[in-house]
Design an enzyme around this catalytic site. Structure first.
Site, PDB file in Angstrom:
ATOM      1  N   HIS A   1       0.894  -1.166   0.000  1.00 14.70           N
ATOM      2  CA  HIS A   1       0.000   0.000   0.000  1.00 14.70           C
ATOM      3  C   HIS A   1       0.929   1.211   0.000  1.00 14.70           C
ATOM      4  CE1 HIS A   1      -3.508   2.450   0.775  1.00 14.70           C
ATOM      5  NE2 HIS A   1      -2.845   3.034   1.760  1.00 14.70           N
TER       6      HIS A   1
ATOM      7  N   GLY B   1      -1.563  11.429   2.891  1.00 18.46           N
ATOM      8  CA  GLY B   1      -1.014  12.389   1.941  1.00 18.46           C
ATOM      9  C   GLY B   1      -0.089  11.811   0.891  1.00 18.46           C
ATOM     10  N   LYS B   2      -0.123  10.495   0.691  1.00 23.97           N
ATOM     11  CA  LYS B   2       0.757   9.879  -0.311  1.00 23.97           C
ATOM     12  C   LYS B   2       0.514  10.469  -1.702  1.00 23.97           C
ATOM     13  CE  LYS B   2      -0.643   5.696   0.591  1.00 23.97           C
ATOM     14  NZ  LYS B   2      -1.579   6.015   1.677  1.00 23.97           N
TER      15      LYS B   2
ATOM     16  N   ASP C   1      -1.079   4.329  -4.824  1.00 23.32           N
ATOM     17  CA  ASP C   1      -1.799   3.568  -3.801  1.00 23.32           C
ATOM     18  C   ASP C   1      -1.408   2.086  -3.710  1.00 23.32           C
ATOM     19  OD1 ASP C   1      -3.552   4.012  -1.631  1.00 23.32           O
ATOM     20  OD2 ASP C   1      -5.107   2.891  -2.672  1.00 23.32           O
TER      21      ASP C   1
ATOM     22  N   ARG D   1      15.456  17.963  14.162  1.00 29.38           N
ATOM     23  CA  ARG D   1      15.805  18.970  13.164  1.00 29.38           C
ATOM     24  C   ARG D   1      16.793  18.400  12.154  1.00 29.38           C
ATOM     25  NH1 ARG D   1      18.675  24.839  14.144  1.00 29.38           N
ATOM     26  NH2 ARG D   1      18.744  25.413  11.949  1.00 29.38           N
TER      27      ARG D   1
END
Length: 143
Positions: free
Chosen positions: A10, A30-31, A49, A104
């Site tokens: 997936h 958000g792929k 997907d 960071r």
């Protein structure tokens, strides 16, 4: 895993300068949105997907596992969009949108797919992910 050293994930996959980027994450993470931004910068869509992986020389190769989804990407609120499909490509970088990056300057992370260790990026808390991934794939990351 399917016979012959192949697996279907997936995931969404892109080709950038002949190198594969694999985007992992749960539904709604958000792929496809990230893929659309990268396509706008010139990346090619391998599969949206559902991505197939098979063993290749030195890296797994991402491919589209079904003709029915080749060249199609979902844009929520717009529908299924047609794009020029990209050829299979060896995966050189994986991003997981299901896990947030808190550092960071994060340590080097890896994920193993089909027995290959691959660099792994977690979802950073900034808005330059697409651009950063393009620069990484084209130029690498400082040791």
């Amino acid at each position: 895993m399917i016979p012959g050293g192949e697996e279907i994930l997936h995931a969404t996959s892109l080709a950038i300068d002949g190198k594969g980027l694999l985007i992992l994450g749960p539904s709604g993470s958000g792929k496809s949105a990230l893929a659309l931004r990268l396509i706008a910068y010139g990346a090619g869509l391998i599969a949206d997907d559902r991505t197939g992986l098979r063993q290749g020389p030195g890296a797994p190769v991402a491919f589209c596992p079904a003709a029915a989804i080749r060249g199609l990407i979902e844009a929520r609120g717009l529908g299924l969009l047609q794009v020029q499909p990209a050829a299979p490509a060896p995966v050189v970088l994986v991003v997981d949108l299901g896990c947030d990056e808190t550092e960071r300057l994060p340590p080097r992370r890896h994920i193993t797919l089909l027995g290959y260790p691959l660099p792994l990026v977690l979802r950073p808390q900034n808005d330059h992910l697409a651009e950063g991934l393009l620069v990484w794939i084209r130029g690498g990351r400082q040791e």
